[in-house]
Each structure stands twice: as structure tokens, then as C-alpha cells.
Design a protein around this motif. Structure first.
Motif, mmCIF file in Angstrom:
data_model
loop_
_atom_site.group_PDB
_atom_site.id
_atom_site.type_symbol
_atom_site.label_atom_id
_atom_site.label_comp_id
_atom_site.label_asym_id
_atom_site.label_seq_id
_atom_site.Cartn_x
_atom_site.Cartn_y
_atom_site.Cartn_z
ATOM 1 N N PRO A 43 0.848 -1.206 0.000
ATOM 2 C CA PRO A 43 0.000 0.000 0.000
ATOM 3 C C PRO A 43 0.875 1.244 0.000
ATOM 4 O O PRO A 43 2.097 1.165 0.206
ATOM 5 C CB PRO A 43 -0.771 -0.132 1.319
ATOM 6 C CG PRO A 43 0.152 -0.899 2.212
ATOM 7 C CD PRO A 43 0.867 -1.883 1.316
ATOM 8 N N GLN A 49 -0.232 8.079 2.789
ATOM 9 C CA GLN A 49 -1.635 7.893 3.165
ATOM 10 C C GLN A 49 -2.160 9.084 3.950
ATOM 11 O O GLN A 49 -3.325 9.485 3.786
ATOM 12 C CB GLN A 49 -1.786 6.603 3.979
ATOM 13 C CG GLN A 49 -1.527 5.339 3.183
ATOM 14 C CD GLN A 49 -1.818 4.075 3.986
ATOM 15 O OE1 GLN A 49 -2.790 4.016 4.737
ATOM 16 N NE2 GLN A 49 -0.974 3.066 3.828
ATOM 17 N N ALA A 262 -0.886 13.020 -3.697
ATOM 18 C CA ALA A 262 -0.253 11.730 -3.422
ATOM 19 C C ALA A 262 0.992 11.539 -4.277
ATOM 20 O O ALA A 262 2.007 11.005 -3.811
ATOM 21 C CB ALA A 262 -1.246 10.602 -3.671
#
Length: 360
Positions: A43, A49, A262
């Protein structure tokens, strides 16, 4: 006969629908893995995140349409002018922008086959004619044959390097010879979605080649090595007239603010992300060695997947993998592309591969 609905373009009837990798099956208490889409099994980093979550608070606002801050970061990272960078919804989105910018009815687009399955779709949508050049017997681009296929109608050439789905890569000498044969008014796209996984020093970085070649465009993506496949952000690097055309054909606001944030955060922590890539490369070596030991005539992979030429056994193999708990990407009658995933998923795949191995 009366019309029963809106008239649609007749050409759409012949266009294949893109087939994404299928999700892992639901199994009663048993692990199941998806290794069919060349996704990064890791991830996003925790720090990334956090940026994604913070950016979500601005989801009520339109993003910067030209991804100005991200473009500046990309330009700085790769040492290119900002005016040479254009973003899109993943590298496939930029592919579509390129075709829209260069080719229409009566024009030709040349690419190897089998290669990225989106190429024929976006070419047909544009109304241009696809010219497919078969791969060599060892699953590589036949650049001499591709150069021979160029005509005065050719407007665009795709070179997928490393090639999806066969995992092979074109080396510097052969690519430079090919580029020298391509007329200056034909755009050559070096599709480098898997560039970060390349370890062969003879495989060139397209960004080195484009600088003195105004008819070369390089594609990159944040989907694979950077682990942002679900956010859809890619970019092209090309000389200003081409890059400007890509900006004109981009979907307005296509790259979301969350995706832009991101991607920039991923560049901030690129060293840590590339450490993860090295883990996957090491796992790729383990998987490839095991397959070779089983007797598979495996193409040398420079991507985050391997390719098994199975022919008529393709569907049977894909079904056996799914029954065992892993989903691979089968191309019926040809072979299977298998992403390098979690070690547990790779082990299950290798167990099935051993049952189908030619040596067995």
C-alpha cells in the motif's frame, strides 16, 4: 426497421472492451490473491496515506487542471523543462491523449503485438488504422520489422519498454537504430510504465533519448512502482509542441487533487518507495528462477510480472490458479501474465506452475 435507440458510431461494434485483471475470488476462510493487474502489492507509505487523507478534505473543490505543482516537481525530479511535461489519468490516459493529438481516419499507428491491450482500443476509437507487427520468437519487439512497416500514412509508433504482457525490454543500440530510421514527422512513444523495475543497464532510459529527438515522447506512471494505481496519475515528457497538444486533449480536471497530492508526496519519499521496488525485483528473481528450474522457457523479465507462453492451455492454467487461490491474467490461446505479488501469492502460483511445467 424502426430505430429503437440513439444511433451510435458503427466503429464501436468492432472495438474490443478492455479486460482488467479480475479480483481475487471469495473463498471460505481461505486466502485469495489478485496477481492479474500488475499492481504493487504494497500500500502507499503511511506518510503518503496521511497526505491522501488530508487532500480528501478538499474534494469539494476542483483540482488544478494543469497539475501545476506536480508538473514542477516532475520537471525538477527528472531534469526536464516544465513545458515538456503533461499529465493524464494514468499512462493509459496520456496514451489516449497522444492518439487524439496525432492520428485520425486515414492515418496509421504502428505497435508490436502482443503488447499493451489498450493500444488497439484507443487507436480504433480515433478512427485511425492499427498496424500490428508480430513479436519475435523470443517475445521481443521486432524493431526492424516495425521500421519496415512505416509508410507515408504512419503518424505514431508505440514502443512498450518493458513490454506488457511479455516482460521483455528493448536495448539501447537496437532502439537508437530504430529511432534513426523513423521519419522526423512520426511520433515515437516510449511507454515506460515499468521503468523503475528495469535492472539491465543496456535498457535505455527514454528520458535520455528524448532530449535531442523532437519526435520522441516518454510515458511514465505513478500506478506501478509508486503504488498509486487507484488514483490514476501518469505523465508524458515530450518537446513543447507535443506536450502542448497533450494538454489540449486531456480531460479537464482529470487528475484529481488527491492524486496530485499523493504523487508529490511519493516523490518526497521516493527513496523509500524504490526500496520496496527492490524487494519486488528480488522476488521477481526468485519466481523466475523457480519457473526456469521447473522447465519453463521464460522470457527475461524487466517488469513487475512474468509471462508464460501456454497456447491452448492458457484458460486451463488460469482456471487452475484461481481454484488454488490466485487470479492471473490469461490471454486466451496465448499465455498468462502473472504479477509479482506477495510471497504467499507467488508460492501458490509456483505450485500450480509446477503441475503445468513443460518438463513435467
Amino acid at each position: 426497421m424502426s430505430q429503437t435507440g440513439p444511433k451510435l458510431r458503427a466503429e464501436l461494434g468492432d472495438i474490443p472492451t478492455y479486460k482488467p485483471g479480475r479480483p481475487a475470488p471469495v473463498r471460505d476462510g481461505m486466502p485469495a490473491y489478485k496477481i492479474s493487474s500488475n499492481e504493487n502489492p504494497f500500500p502507499p507509505l503511511p506518510s503518503v496515506q496521511t497526505v491522501i487523507a488530508d487532500a480528501g478534505s478538499q474534494a469539494n473543490r476542483y483540482p488544478d487542471m494543469f497539475a501545476t505543482a506536480l508538473v514542477a516537481r516532475i520537471a525538477s525530479r527528472f531534469g526536464v523543462p516544465e513545458s515538456h511535461v503533461a499529465t493524464g489519468t494514468g499512462s493509459v490516459g496520456v496514451c489516449q491523449q497522444i492518439v487524439q493529438s496525432t492520428a485520425g481516419p486515414g492515418d496509421e499507428v504502428v505497435y508490436a503485438w502482443r503488447s499493451f491491450e489498450a493500444y488497439p482500443i484507443i487507436v480504433q476509437i480515433s478512427g485511425a488504422t492499427a498496424v500490428r507487427v508480430p513479436l519475435t520468437a523470443d517475445e521481443r519487439h521486432d524493431l526492424d520489422a516495425m521500421a519496415d512497416a512505416l509508410t507515408d500514412r504512419t503518424r505514431l509508433v508505440f514502443v512498450c519498454n518493458p513490454n506488457n504482457p511479455t516482460s521483455t525490454a528493448v536495448r539501447r543500440d537496437e532502439l537508437e537504430r530504430f529511432l534513426d530510421r523513423v521519419p522526423i514527422d512520426v511520433l515515437v512513444v516510449l511507454d515506460e510504465a515499468y521503468r523503475e523495475f528495469v535492472r539491465d543497464p543496456d535498457v535505455p532510459d527514454g528520458l535520455q533519448l528524448y532530449r535531442d529527438r523532437p519526435n520522441v515522447c516518454v510515458l511514465r506512471t505513478f500506478s506501478k512502482a509508486y503504488g498509486l494505481a487507484g488514483l490514476r496519475v501518469g505523465f508524458g515528457v515530450a518537446h513543447e509542441p507535443v506536450a502542448d497538444a497533450l494538454r489540449k486533449t486531456a480531460v479537464p480536471f482529470g487528475v484529481s487533487g488527491i492524486a496530485q497530492a499523493a504523487a508529490m508526496a511519493s516523490l518526497d519519499y521516493e527513496e523509500e518507495l524504490l526500496d520496496r521496488v527492490q524487494v519486488l525485483v528480488k522476488e521477481r528473481t526468485r519466481v523466475a528462477t523457480a519457473l526456469t528450474d521447473q522447465g519453463w522457457p521464460l522470457p527475461h523479465s524487466e517488469a513487475n510480472f512474468v509471462w508464460l507462453r501456454l497456447g491452448e492451455r492458457t484458460d486451463m492454467f488460469a482456471s487452475a490458479c484461481e481454484n488454488a487461490g490466485v487470479v492471473v491474467r490469461g490471454f486466451s490461446g496465448e499465455g498468462c501474465r502473472v504479477s509479482i505479488g506477495e510471497a504467499e501469492a507467488n508460492d501458490i502460483f509456483l505450485q500450480v506452475a509446477a503441475e503445468f511445467a513443460p518438463a513435467g
